[in-house]
Design an enzyme around this catalytic site. Structure first.
Site, PDB file in Angstrom:
ATOM      1  N   LYS A 157      57.999  -1.970 -12.572  1.00  0.00           N
ATOM      2  CA  LYS A 157      58.610  -0.707 -12.132  1.00  0.00           C
ATOM      3  C   LYS A 157      59.693  -0.322 -13.121  1.00  0.00           C
ATOM      4  O   LYS A 157      60.684  -1.030 -13.285  1.00  0.00           O
ATOM      5  CB  LYS A 157      59.218  -0.847 -10.737  1.00  0.00           C
ATOM      6  N   GLU A 206      68.784 -11.051 -12.244  1.00  0.00           N
ATOM      7  CA  GLU A 206      69.706 -10.937 -13.387  1.00  0.00           C
ATOM      8  C   GLU A 206      70.579  -9.735 -13.075  1.00  0.00           C
ATOM      9  O   GLU A 206      70.090  -8.604 -13.100  1.00  0.00           O
ATOM     10  CB  GLU A 206      68.928 -10.655 -14.678  1.00  0.00           C
ATOM     11  N   CYS A 250      74.999  -5.404 -19.480  1.00  0.00           N
ATOM     12  CA  CYS A 250      75.367  -6.389 -18.450  1.00  0.00           C
ATOM     13  C   CYS A 250      76.333  -7.430 -18.998  1.00  0.00           C
ATOM     14  O   CYS A 250      77.137  -7.966 -18.268  1.00  0.00           O
ATOM     15  CB  CYS A 250      74.115  -7.054 -17.897  1.00  0.00           C
ATOM     16  N   GLU A 281      82.831  -4.000 -12.126  1.00  0.00           N
ATOM     17  CA  GLU A 281      81.965  -3.738 -13.283  1.00  0.00           C
ATOM     18  C   GLU A 281      81.991  -2.234 -13.569  1.00  0.00           C
ATOM     19  O   GLU A 281      81.740  -1.422 -12.688  1.00  0.00           O
ATOM     20  CB  GLU A 281      80.518  -4.175 -13.007  1.00  0.00           C
TER      21      GLU A 281
HETATM   22  P1  NAD Z   1      69.857  -0.595 -10.118  1.00  0.00           P
HETATM   23  O1  NAD Z   1      70.020  -1.861  -9.349  1.00  0.00           O
HETATM   24  O2  NAD Z   1      70.339   0.664  -9.495  1.00  0.00           O
HETATM   25  O3  NAD Z   1      68.302  -0.336 -10.442  1.00  0.00           O
HETATM   26  C1  NAD Z   1      67.505  -1.319 -11.045  1.00  0.00           C
HETATM   27  C2  NAD Z   1      66.048  -1.083 -10.652  1.00  0.00           C
HETATM   28  O4  NAD Z   1      65.883  -1.373  -9.270  1.00  0.00           O
HETATM   29  C3  NAD Z   1      65.581   0.355 -10.862  1.00  0.00           C
HETATM   30  O5  NAD Z   1      64.271   0.341 -11.385  1.00  0.00           O
HETATM   31  C4  NAD Z   1      65.589   0.910  -9.436  1.00  0.00           C
HETATM   32  O6  NAD Z   1      64.703   1.981  -9.229  1.00  0.00           O
HETATM   33  C5  NAD Z   1      65.160  -0.300  -8.657  1.00  0.00           C
HETATM   34  N1  NAD Z   1      65.479  -0.252  -7.216  1.00  0.00           N
HETATM   35  C6  NAD Z   1      66.470   0.439  -6.607  1.00  0.00           C
HETATM   36  N2  NAD Z   1      66.423   0.234  -5.260  1.00  0.00           N
HETATM   37  C7  NAD Z   1      65.389  -0.613  -5.033  1.00  0.00           C
HETATM   38  C8  NAD Z   1      64.827  -1.220  -3.852  1.00  0.00           C
HETATM   39  N3  NAD Z   1      65.333  -0.987  -2.651  1.00  0.00           N
HETATM   40  N4  NAD Z   1      63.781  -2.045  -4.007  1.00  0.00           N
HETATM   41  C9  NAD Z   1      63.273  -2.309  -5.233  1.00  0.00           C
HETATM   42  N5  NAD Z   1      63.734  -1.751  -6.367  1.00  0.00           N
HETATM   43  C10 NAD Z   1      64.788  -0.921  -6.280  1.00  0.00           C
HETATM   44  O7  NAD Z   1      70.524  -0.838 -11.536  1.00  0.00           O
HETATM   45  P2  NAD Z   1      70.884   0.216 -12.689  1.00  0.00           P
HETATM   46  O8  NAD Z   1      72.018   1.074 -12.229  1.00  0.00           O
HETATM   47  O9  NAD Z   1      69.656   0.873 -13.184  1.00  0.00           O
HETATM   48  O10 NAD Z   1      71.396  -0.796 -13.840  1.00  0.00           O
HETATM   49  C11 NAD Z   1      72.695  -1.234 -13.960  1.00  0.00           C
HETATM   50  C12 NAD Z   1      72.898  -2.623 -13.392  1.00  0.00           C
HETATM   51  O11 NAD Z   1      71.978  -3.552 -13.975  1.00  0.00           O
HETATM   52  C13 NAD Z   1      74.282  -3.146 -13.758  1.00  0.00           C
HETATM   53  O12 NAD Z   1      74.862  -3.803 -12.669  1.00  0.00           O
HETATM   54  C14 NAD Z   1      73.980  -4.125 -14.891  1.00  0.00           C
HETATM   55  O13 NAD Z   1      74.975  -5.096 -15.091  1.00  0.00           O
HETATM   56  C15 NAD Z   1      72.675  -4.701 -14.448  1.00  0.00           C
HETATM   57  N6  NAD Z   1      71.975  -5.344 -15.578  1.00  0.00           N
HETATM   58  C16 NAD Z   1      71.868  -6.713 -15.609  1.00  0.00           C
HETATM   59  C17 NAD Z   1      71.251  -7.351 -16.692  1.00  0.00           C
HETATM   60  C18 NAD Z   1      71.115  -8.858 -16.771  1.00  0.00           C
HETATM   61  O14 NAD Z   1      70.267  -9.324 -17.528  1.00  0.00           O
HETATM   62  N7  NAD Z   1      71.909  -9.627 -16.056  1.00  0.00           N
HETATM   63  C19 NAD Z   1      70.740  -6.569 -17.731  1.00  0.00           C
HETATM   64  C20 NAD Z   1      70.880  -5.190 -17.672  1.00  0.00           C
HETATM   65  C21 NAD Z   1      71.497  -4.589 -16.580  1.00  0.00           C
END
Ligand code: NAD
Length: 495
Positions: free
Chosen positions: A178, A253, A287, A387
């Site tokens: 996704k 992650e 991140c 964050e």
């Molecule tokens: P997010 O959690 O809003 O979205 C991530 C994904 O989850 C998207 O594809 C979204 O559509 C999906 N999603 C949302 N609700 C869902 C649900 N109920 N069920 C299943 N999927 C769902 O994150 P974002 O705002 O796109 O990204 C930023 C965050 O990601 C920050 O907190 C960042 O630190 C983290 N991040 C972590 C890493 C790592 O490797 N640790 C790497 C990059 C980003």
């Protein structure tokens, strides 16, 4: 406004629209304008993708393909990625606002992940067990899990996808990926690489849409065996809840508030470059961003002054201009969050050293934000503990090693950290004391297919990359074989 580019999803080896032709617009953050139309997947669309992946796993050519052949296919994916890295980088830069020089480099570098796991595809093996029973032969077989749901956030999607998809495919799983609703186009371009490499239909499926219904339907689908999620903590909680109904395995992650610790014995020139790299590359939307800068009191004024001087020279601009050093943020919501947190932190007692506003030379509608430094008396200030996911660094002072450790660990997060010191003993002591999945000593942001990546505490659980990832996408089956020619003993006699 020019005509929007229309994308389709990749399901079962076919390019398809979402149910009912539903779409949503994707925005170019450097202009603030929509540029692409993305399919908005329904729960039914997700169901089709998962069923295609399940069929490919159980009865398609993938289920009988030899591990070496899978490795060859993955190697081809890596080769094709390099060939298309410029084009992939361009689409990612349009959709996310990240600098082209970064996205094109990343698209090319991730080929190494596909090639690394390609090499491991035929090296995953079970064991024979020195069992404590006579006339018994026991062994383990390592088998793929089944259908893997890979859910990724918008930033560095091609990179984050590689950490999941490469080991999952190498070990014989199939995948439904996704993409993030904030930047789906690069993932749909990326699907073409699997098609060109000849990966059989259904083995990799890419769906686009929102958390609800698309992500929700995927993470709660009964045919999903494993969920590999990268994103925010709140989303992770929902996914873990959804997965629980089917006992699907989950790895997460998540975010970070990583400390960057500069000791009085550090090479200051290196440390300053390290600080800029840790927090201002990708406009801080990373991140592992080193968003808490801890400086020893003896060098505090000098380092802060020199960092502020360098920050004032950062060239903010068009992601396609090779001279730009920082692009815009990816979403309007993100700009608003940062503006609120910066204002609140100043009210709480934080001192704005520089930045803290949208650069005046850009259109008000654009998503640019100046690199920002805020001195914080302690960790209670909002920017010191929350964050930001943007170009904002909080600065704190420490007296000695013990206090640096206390401040570094005073957070729910534990993803990454940086330590700058010329004392090797101190570097090792700090590496042992910091509660985070990655410690970079006299460097920052180094990643590799060979090195595990993942967090402690609220930064998630599970590790990606490295040799261990192949075990993460397989499970052991234990086989017992009775080698005796004698009849089986009385079943009611214990032995
Ligand atoms: P997010 O959690 O809003 O979205 C991530 C994904 O989850 C998207 O594809 C979204 O559509 C999906 N999603 C949302 N609700 C869902 C649900 N109920 N069920 C299943 N999927 C769902 O994150 P974002 O705002 O796109 O990204 C930023 C965050 O990601 C920050 O907190 C960042 O630190 C983290 N991040 C972590 C890493 C790592 O490797 N640790 C790497 C990059 C980003």
């Amino acid at each position: 406004m020019s005509e929007l580019k229309k994308y389709q999803m990749y399901i079962n080896g076919l390019w398809v629209d979402a149910e009912g032709g539903k779409t949503f617009e994707s925005m170019n953050p450097s202009t603030g304008e929509s540029w692409a139309l993305i399919p908005e997947a329904s729960a039914n669309d997700v169901d089709c993708a998962v069923k295609a992946a399940h069929k490919a796993f159980t009865s398609g050519p993938w289920s009988t393909m030899l591990p070496t052949e899978r490795g060859e296919l993955l190697h081809r994916v890596g080769e094709i990625l390099v060939k298309h890295s410029e084009a992939l980088g361009e689409v990612e830069s349009i959709d996310t606002g990240k600098l082209l020089k970064e996205t094109r480099w990343q698209a090319s570098y991730i080929s190494k992940y596909y090639k690394y796991y390609a090499g491991l595809a035929d090296k995953v093996q079970g064991a024979t067990l020195p069992i404590d029973k006579p006339n018994m032969f026991a062994m383990t077989i390592r088998e793929p899990l089944g259908v893997v749901a890979a859910i990724v956030p918008w930033n560095s999607q091609l990179f984050l996808t590689a950490l999941k998809v490469a080991p999952a495919l190498a070990t014989g799983n199939t995948v439904v990926l996704k993409a993030s609703e904030h930047a789906s186009a690069p993932m749909l371009e990326f699907a073409k690489i699997f098609e060109e490499a000849g990966v059989p239909p259904g083995v990799v499926n890419i769906v686009t849409g929102f958390g609800d219904p698309c992500g929700k339907a995927l993470s709660s689908h009964p045919l999903i065996d494993r969920i590999s999620f990268t994103g925010g903590g709140e989303t992770a909680r929902q996914i873990i809840h959804n997965a629980a109904s089917n006992f699907a395995e989950v790895s997460t992650e998540l975010g970070g508030k990583s400390p960057m610790i500069i000791f009085e014995d550090a090479n200051i020139d290196n440390a300053i470059n390290g600080i800029l790299l840790s927090i201002f590359s990708a406009s801080g939307q990373s991140c592992v961003a080193g968003s808490r800068l801890l400086i020893h009191e003896k060098i505090y004024d000098e380092v802060l002054q020199r960092v502020a001087k360098r920050v004032a020279e950062i060239r903010i601009g068009d992601p396609f201009d090779d001279d730009s050093q920082m692009g815009p943020l990816a979403t309007r919501a993100q700009v608003a969050n940062i503006e609120n947190s910066v204002a609140k932190s100043i009210e709480m007692g934080g001192r704005l050293v520089c930045g803290g506003r949208r650069p005046p030379q850009f259109d008000n509608d654009s998503l640019y934000y100046e690199p920002t430094i805020i001195e914080c008396p302690d960790m209670t200030i909002e920017v010191a503990h929350k964050e930001m996911f943007g170009p904002v660094v909080s600065v704190l002072k420490f007296r000695d090693e013990q206090e640096a450790i206390e401040i570094a660990n005073d957070t729910n997060y534990g993803l990454a950290s940086g330590v700058f010191t010329t004392d090797i003993g101190r570097g090792i002591r700090m590496s042992q004391a910091i509660r985070a999945g990655i410690v970079w000593v006299n460097t920052y942001r180094a990643v590799s297919p060979m090195a595990p990546f993942g967090g402690f505490k609220h930064s998630g659980h599970g590790r990606e990359s490295g040799l261990e990832a192949v075990y993460d996408y397989t499970r052991e089956k234990t086989v017992w074989i009775n080698t005796s020619v004698e009849p089986i003993d009385d079943p009611f006699r214990m032995q």
